[in-house]
Write a protein that holds these residues in place. Structure first.
Motif, PDB file in Angstrom:
ATOM      1  N   TYR A   1       0.839  -1.197   0.000  1.00 30.73           N
ATOM      2  CA  TYR A   1       0.000   0.000   0.000  1.00 30.73           C
ATOM      3  C   TYR A   1       0.872   1.243   0.000  1.00 30.73           C
ATOM      4  O   TYR A   1       1.916   1.281   0.669  1.00 30.73           O
ATOM      5  CB  TYR A   1      -0.908   0.023   1.230  1.00 30.73           C
ATOM      6  N   ASP A   2       0.432   2.282  -0.735  1.00 24.59           N
ATOM      7  CA  ASP A   2       1.177   3.535  -0.701  1.00 24.59           C
ATOM      8  C   ASP A   2       0.844   4.283   0.587  1.00 24.59           C
ATOM      9  O   ASP A   2      -0.078   3.931   1.317  1.00 24.59           O
ATOM     10  CB  ASP A   2       0.874   4.389  -1.934  1.00 24.59           C
ATOM     11  N   GLU A   3       1.604   5.328   0.864  1.00 23.84           N
ATOM     12  CA  GLU A   3       1.457   6.054   2.134  1.00 23.84           C
ATOM     13  C   GLU A   3       0.084   6.706   2.264  1.00 23.84           C
ATOM     14  O   GLU A   3      -0.477   6.779   3.355  1.00 23.84           O
ATOM     15  CB  GLU A   3       2.556   7.116   2.259  1.00 23.84           C
ATOM     16  N   GLU A   4      -0.463   7.179   1.152  1.00 26.72           N
ATOM     17  CA  GLU A   4      -1.791   7.810   1.201  1.00 26.72           C
ATOM     18  C   GLU A   4      -2.856   6.804   1.627  1.00 26.72           C
ATOM     19  O   GLU A   4      -3.723   7.105   2.458  1.00 26.72           O
ATOM     20  CB  GLU A   4      -2.135   8.390  -0.171  1.00 26.72           C
TER      21      GLU A   4
ATOM     22  N   LEU B   1      -2.321   3.983   3.319  1.00 26.24           N
ATOM     23  CA  LEU B   1      -2.057   3.611   4.709  1.00 26.24           C
ATOM     24  C   LEU B   1      -2.585   4.672   5.666  1.00 26.24           C
ATOM     25  O   LEU B   1      -3.108   4.353   6.735  1.00 26.24           O
ATOM     26  CB  LEU B   1      -0.556   3.409   4.920  1.00 26.24           C
ATOM     27  N   ALA B   2      -2.455   5.948   5.285  1.00 24.68           N
ATOM     28  CA  ALA B   2      -2.975   7.032   6.126  1.00 24.68           C
ATOM     29  C   ALA B   2      -4.489   6.924   6.264  1.00 24.68           C
ATOM     30  O   ALA B   2      -5.043   7.146   7.349  1.00 24.68           O
ATOM     31  CB  ALA B   2      -2.577   8.382   5.535  1.00 24.68           C
TER      32      ALA B   2
ATOM     33  N   ARG C   1      -5.408   4.291   8.692  1.00 26.45           N
ATOM     34  CA  ARG C   1      -5.089   4.627  10.084  1.00 26.45           C
ATOM     35  C   ARG C   1      -5.989   5.714  10.653  1.00 26.45           C
ATOM     36  O   ARG C   1      -5.912   6.019  11.848  1.00 26.45           O
ATOM     37  CB  ARG C   1      -3.626   5.091  10.176  1.00 26.45           C
TER      38      ARG C   1
ATOM     39  N   GLN D   1      -3.707  -5.262   7.514  1.00 28.95           N
ATOM     40  CA  GLN D   1      -2.869  -4.471   8.407  1.00 28.95           C
ATOM     41  C   GLN D   1      -3.115  -4.744   9.894  1.00 28.95           C
ATOM     42  O   GLN D   1      -2.169  -4.690  10.692  1.00 28.95           O
ATOM     43  CB  GLN D   1      -3.108  -2.974   8.139  1.00 28.95           C
TER      44      GLN D   1
END
Length: 409
Positions: free
Chosen positions: A44-47, A49-50, A53, A68
């Motif tokens: 997954y890219d950071e966007e 994953l954000a 979360r 996750q």
């Protein structure tokens, strides 16, 4: 001699690796392809994953949240990372470390072979090259094992994929159920409010001599019944919410926003092709796969195994037809419920206007609200049922179709 020392060192490394691997690895074609086709987890890219979360739960985030944060999947994944091959008892780091040693040794031997080439015979040089190739081959085997690309590793990845899909499917079911419970809870609270108004009105009517004590008692019983129903619905909603959140990694007392499940996508049904999809479902079915991988002796004979495979394939075809028909029926029910809801919404808008003008009593307005919420809940329920039917069909294509059979082992 330097030549003898290196030769013996290489031989020890090859022998050690062969013992770890249990002999020269023989990869099953299907297993290797399966491992290469799908890794243990999604990148997954950071966007993304954000988003996973944040403190908002959306239906389409469930697959990522399972990967996750779901404890069942994460525990199995950690076990895989600790021993990706499933048969060596070595961690990924240990496998890569040993592979690195082998490649380093191959490089040293390669340099020596070139240095000593003028002083040794052709046979000795070819043996040197054969030893170098063996070292590199075993290093590649260890590197593949560290990624789960051996037969045992491919089986482990298959197990991870199955667990992930099963947990995702179950979480989707829980989220749909949560929304249905939320709508039912809202409806029961409105009904309780009406029951409270009815009871208070009955008491006032009795004070005016219009109602008897029996009328008040009847209103009180209805109020108690409404209270019990509201309490039960609230408890069911709380329990369902906790089950859903725990499955997706939140604490039992967490309070994230849970967004509504999207309305069903009717275009997905239009893309269904029962005949072609049945072939995919047969290829992917978990039970059928296990049957095919089981030895014929476990069934008594090759013919018995063939009959079992054929029977399970027929069950898959039959169930795919039923699932397709169910999706069509649920679509018709949803469209009918949507039509009824539109009529209820028009009546609710008219009631809103009358209420703003003081033309309705509080109880009359609440009654209109209950009628509207009942139609809304019915449409939501029909929509969730349709989404479930669509996803059940799609999960069946991916292999998650229960056949209700047991292998004769």
């Amino acid at each position: 001699m330097k030549y003898d020392r290196k030769w013996k060192r290489a031989g020890v490394l090859i022998l050690t690796t062969a013992v770890v691997l249990g002999g020269v690895p023989e990869y099953g074609l299907f297993a290797v392809q399966a491992a290469q086709r799908e890794s243990a987890v999604t990148e997954y890219d950071e966007e993304t994953l954000a988003r996973l979360r944040d403190h908002v739960l959306e239906y389409e985030e469930i697959p990522g949240l399972i990967e996750q944060y779901n404890m069942t999947f994460r525990n199995q994944l950690e076990s895989f990372y600790y021993n990706p091959d499933g048969s060596m008892g070595l961690t990924k780091e240990q496998l890569l470390s040993l592979a690195g040693e082998l490649r380093e040794e191959a490089e040293i031997l390669s340099e020596e072979a070139e240095d000593m080439k003028p002083d040794i015979g052709r046979k000795e040089y070819e043996e040197y090259q054969a030893n170098i190739r063996a070292l590199k081959s075993y290093a590649k085997s260890l590197e593949d094992a560290s990624e789960g690309k051996s037969s045992a590793g491919a089986s482990a990845i298959r197990g991870l994929r199955i667990t992930r899909n099963q947990q995702t499917k179950a979480a989707c079911e829980k989220m749909r159920k949560h929304q249905a419970l939320a709508e039912q809870n809202e409806l029961s609270r409105k009904r309780l409010e009406i029951a409270e108004l009815t009871y208070e009105g009955a008491k006032r009517q009795m004070e005016l001599g219009i109602y008897s004590a029996e009328n008040v008692l009847s209103a009180e019983e209805a109020l108690n019944s409404a209270r019990a129903a509201a309490a039960a619905d609230a408890a069911a909603l709380k329990s369902g919410r906790q089950d859903l959140l725990l499955m997706l990694g939140w604490g039992y007392d967490a309070e994230p926003e849970i967004r509504p499940v999207p309305e069903p996508d009717l275009s997905r049904i239009a893309s269904f092709n029962p005949e072609a999809d049945s072939l995919k479902a047969i290829e992917n079915n978990i039970t059928l796969y296990d049957t095919r991988m089981t030895s014929s002796s476990s069934f008594g004979s090759a013919d018995a195994k063939a009959r079992q495979v054929q029977e399970e394939e027929n069950k898959v075809k039959m169930n795919m037809t039923l699932l397709y028909q169910d999706a069509l029926q649920k679509r018709a029910a949803y469209q009918a419920a949507a039509t009824e809801f539109e009529a209820a919404r028009a009546n609710k808008e008219a009631a809103d206007r009358k209420n703003s003008l003081g033309m309705l009593s509080r109880q009359q307005y609440l009654t209109e609200e209950v009628t509207y919420l009942t139609a809304k809940a019915s449409m939501t329920s029909a929509g969730l049922d349709l989404t479930a039917a669509i996803e059940e069909y799609e999960w069946a294509v991916k292999g998650l179709l229960e056949l209700g059979t047991e292998n004769q082992q």
